[in-house]
Design a protein around this motif. Structure first.
Motif, PDB file in Angstrom:
ATOM      1  N   ALA A  91       0.845  -1.179   0.000  1.00  0.00           N
ATOM      2  CA  ALA A  91       0.000   0.000   0.000  1.00  0.00           C
ATOM      3  C   ALA A  91       0.887   1.238   0.000  1.00  0.00           C
ATOM      4  CB  ALA A  91      -0.946  -0.005   1.210  1.00  0.00           C
ATOM      5  N   ALA A  92       0.271   2.368  -0.278  1.00  0.00           N
ATOM      6  CA  ALA A  92       1.008   3.623  -0.293  1.00  0.00           C
ATOM      7  C   ALA A  92       0.070   4.743   0.080  1.00  0.00           C
ATOM      8  CB  ALA A  92       1.616   3.869  -1.672  1.00  0.00           C
ATOM      9  N   SER A  93       0.614   5.751   0.710  1.00  0.00           N
ATOM     10  CA  SER A  93      -0.183   6.929   1.032  1.00  0.00           C
ATOM     11  C   SER A  93       0.711   8.147   1.083  1.00  0.00           C
ATOM     12  CB  SER A  93      -0.904   6.768   2.372  1.00  0.00           C
ATOM     13  OG  SER A  93       0.001   6.864   3.448  1.00  0.00           O
ATOM     14  N   GLY A  94       0.096   9.304   0.901  1.00  0.00           N
ATOM     15  CA  GLY A  94       0.754  10.567   1.111  1.00  0.00           C
ATOM     16  C   GLY A  94       0.284  11.099   2.447  1.00  0.00           C
ATOM     17  N   THR A  95       1.174  11.571   3.282  1.00  0.00           N
ATOM     18  CA  THR A  95       0.778  11.975   4.632  1.00  0.00           C
ATOM     19  C   THR A  95       0.548  13.478   4.734  1.00  0.00           C
ATOM     20  OG1 THR A  95       3.116  12.010   5.236  1.00  0.00           O
ATOM     21  CG2 THR A  95       1.886  10.029   5.765  1.00  0.00           C
ATOM     22  N   GLY A  96       0.387  14.120   3.616  1.00  0.00           N
ATOM     23  CA  GLY A  96       0.072  15.533   3.655  1.00  0.00           C
ATOM     24  C   GLY A  96      -1.359  15.769   4.104  1.00  0.00           C
ATOM     25  N   ALA A  97      -1.686  17.037   4.327  1.00  0.00           N
ATOM     26  CA  ALA A  97      -3.028  17.385   4.791  1.00  0.00           C
ATOM     27  C   ALA A  97      -4.076  16.873   3.820  1.00  0.00           C
ATOM     28  CB  ALA A  97      -3.136  18.897   4.933  1.00  0.00           C
ATOM     29  N   GLY A  98      -5.092  16.236   4.390  1.00  0.00           N
ATOM     30  CA  GLY A  98      -6.171  15.725   3.549  1.00  0.00           C
ATOM     31  C   GLY A  98      -5.895  14.375   2.941  1.00  0.00           C
ATOM     32  N   SER A  99      -4.749  13.787   3.240  1.00  0.00           N
ATOM     33  CA  SER A  99      -4.437  12.478   2.653  1.00  0.00           C
ATOM     34  C   SER A  99      -4.929  11.402   3.597  1.00  0.00           C
ATOM     35  CB  SER A  99      -2.930  12.364   2.438  1.00  0.00           C
ATOM     36  OG  SER A  99      -2.469  13.373   1.578  1.00  0.00           O
ATOM     37  N   TYR A 100      -6.095  10.911   3.356  1.00  0.00           N
ATOM     38  CA  TYR A 100      -6.666   9.934   4.264  1.00  0.00           C
ATOM     39  C   TYR A 100      -6.741   8.547   3.670  1.00  0.00           C
ATOM     40  CZ  TYR A 100      -7.932  14.032   6.917  1.00  0.00           C
ATOM     41  OH  TYR A 100      -7.887  15.176   7.615  1.00  0.00           O
ATOM     42  N   GLN A 101      -6.217   8.371   2.506  1.00  0.00           N
ATOM     43  CA  GLN A 101      -6.370   7.098   1.857  1.00  0.00           C
ATOM     44  C   GLN A 101      -5.074   6.326   1.806  1.00  0.00           C
ATOM     45  OE1 GLN A 101      -8.459   6.745  -1.798  1.00  0.00           O
ATOM     46  NE2 GLN A 101      -9.496   8.689  -1.562  1.00  0.00           N
ATOM     47  N   LEU A 102      -5.216   5.026   2.000  1.00  0.00           N
ATOM     48  CA  LEU A 102      -4.183   4.085   1.628  1.00  0.00           C
ATOM     49  C   LEU A 102      -4.578   3.513   0.278  1.00  0.00           C
ATOM     50  CD1 LEU A 102      -3.301   1.937   4.781  1.00  0.00           C
ATOM     51  CD2 LEU A 102      -1.747   3.363   3.455  1.00  0.00           C
ATOM     52  N   THR A 103      -3.686   3.560  -0.693  1.00  0.00           N
ATOM     53  CA  THR A 103      -3.925   2.939  -1.983  1.00  0.00           C
ATOM     54  C   THR A 103      -3.278   1.563  -1.955  1.00  0.00           C
ATOM     55  OG1 THR A 103      -3.944   5.088  -3.075  1.00  0.00           O
ATOM     56  CG2 THR A 103      -3.609   3.143  -4.463  1.00  0.00           C
ATOM     57  N   PHE A 104      -4.089   0.534  -2.125  1.00  0.00           N
ATOM     58  CA  PHE A 104      -3.607  -0.835  -1.992  1.00  0.00           C
ATOM     59  C   PHE A 104      -3.311  -1.460  -3.351  1.00  0.00           C
ATOM     60  CE2 PHE A 104      -4.110  -2.084   2.422  1.00  0.00           C
ATOM     61  CZ  PHE A 104      -4.942  -1.097   2.931  1.00  0.00           C
ATOM     62  N   GLY A 105      -2.304  -2.317  -3.376  1.00  0.00           N
ATOM     63  CA  GLY A 105      -2.133  -3.224  -4.498  1.00  0.00           C
ATOM     64  C   GLY A 105      -3.197  -4.305  -4.432  1.00  0.00           C
ATOM     65  N   LYS A 106      -3.278  -5.129  -5.477  1.00  0.00           N
ATOM     66  CA  LYS A 106      -4.336  -6.125  -5.559  1.00  0.00           C
ATOM     67  C   LYS A 106      -4.027  -7.402  -4.783  1.00  0.00           C
ATOM     68  CE  LYS A 106      -6.382  -4.457  -9.841  1.00  0.00           C
ATOM     69  NZ  LYS A 106      -7.536  -3.903  -9.112  1.00  0.00           N
ATOM     70  N   GLY A 107      -2.845  -7.503  -4.219  1.00  0.00           N
ATOM     71  CA  GLY A 107      -2.531  -8.630  -3.361  1.00  0.00           C
ATOM     72  C   GLY A 107      -1.759  -9.736  -4.052  1.00  0.00           C
ATOM     73  N   THR A 108      -0.972 -10.448  -3.272  1.00  0.00           N
ATOM     74  CA  THR A 108      -0.214 -11.618  -3.727  1.00  0.00           C
ATOM     75  C   THR A 108      -0.508 -12.763  -2.777  1.00  0.00           C
ATOM     76  OG1 THR A 108       1.585 -10.308  -4.662  1.00  0.00           O
ATOM     77  CG2 THR A 108       2.076 -12.603  -4.086  1.00  0.00           C
ATOM     78  N   LYS A 109      -1.006 -13.858  -3.334  1.00  0.00           N
ATOM     79  CA  LYS A 109      -1.268 -15.030  -2.517  1.00  0.00           C
ATOM     80  C   LYS A 109      -0.019 -15.891  -2.470  1.00  0.00           C
ATOM     81  CE  LYS A 109      -4.493 -18.849  -1.798  1.00  0.00           C
ATOM     82  NZ  LYS A 109      -5.710 -19.528  -2.295  1.00  0.00           N
ATOM     83  N   LEU A 110       0.586 -15.973  -1.290  1.00  0.00           N
ATOM     84  CA  LEU A 110       1.815 -16.741  -1.102  1.00  0.00           C
ATOM     85  C   LEU A 110       1.494 -18.110  -0.509  1.00  0.00           C
ATOM     86  CD1 LEU A 110       4.922 -17.063  -0.906  1.00  0.00           C
ATOM     87  CD2 LEU A 110       4.770 -15.976   1.353  1.00  0.00           C
TER      88      LEU A 110
END
Lengths: 114, 112
Positions: A91-110
């Motif tokens: 996942a990734a996020s910007g921690t600036g003001a108003g950044s409330y989202q984590l953007t997730f990858g679609k996942g890897t099944k290990l």
């Protein structure tokens, strides 16, 4: 711009081997990169996270490698164990003001096989 | 330490019926709260987030709604469920620095 691309979709590793999962992002405003581990029927659990001021972070058998210029980061699981079999999300996020989202990858099944 | 609860754990509902899923957080105050949906074998889709009581932001237009009647309580609702609403619903919280999110155990919803 907001995507995080994760690969591979699935991964099979022998016990004791190294599992490697890769993620790439486009948004240069992202400055926080966590990895989550999810077992079937459970909520994701934070595994390890990195900020772009370091190129690598290690916690036990888990290591994040970060390449800011390439906008890529990866999770390495050393000495993989059957108990590591789970779905991993970057996942990734910007921690600036108003950044409330984590953007997730679609996942890897290990799957770690004995 | 902080704890996040979700209930029910599993739910089977007929199409057209209403829905109410509840999430509560213990051990922290003024958290950011989030609702996600995870379809089978797929990633996490952010549905709603809240930075305070009565403050809800919607990320995906749909027949779901969210409410935050108390500081540490987050509710996901629907007046009439659709088949496509089936999935694994996850609540999460973060501190005021929104990056590190902690997830609850989830609710498995099946709409028949």
């Amino acid at each position: 711009q907001q995507q995080v691309k994760q690969s591979p979709q699935s991964l099979i590793v022998q016990k004791g081997g190294i599992s490697i999962i890769n993620c790439a992002y486009e948004n240069t405003a992202f400055d926080y990169f966590p990895w989550y581990q999810q077992f079937p029927g459970k909520g994701p659990a934070l595994l390890i996270a990195i900020r772009p001021d370091v190129s690598e972070k290690k916690e036990g058998r888990f290591t994040i490698s970060f390449n800011k210029s390439a906008k890529q980061f990866s999770l390495h699981i050393m000495d993989s164990q059957p108990g590591d079999s789970a779905t991993y999300f970057c996942a990734a996020s910007g921690t600036g003001a108003g950044s409330y989202q984590l953007t997730f990858g679609k996942g890897t099944k290990l799957s770690v096989i004995p | 330490s902080q704890t996040i609860h979700q209930w029910p754990a599993t739910l089977v509902q007929p199409v057209g019926s209403p829905l109410s899923l509840e999430c509560t957080v213990e051990g922290t105050s003024n958290p950011n709260l989030y609702w996600y949906r995870q379809a089978a074998g797929r990633g996490l889709q952010l549905l709603f987030y809240s930075v305070g009581i009565g403050q809800i932001s919607s990320e995906v237009p749909q027949n779901l709604s969210a409410s935050r009647p108390q500081d540490r309580q987050f509710i996901l609702s629907s007046k009439k469920l659709l088949l496509s609403d089936s999935g694994f619903y996850l609540c999460a919280w973060s501190g005021q620095a929104p990056d590190t999110q902690y997830f609850g155990p989830g609710t498995r919803l099946t709409v028949l």
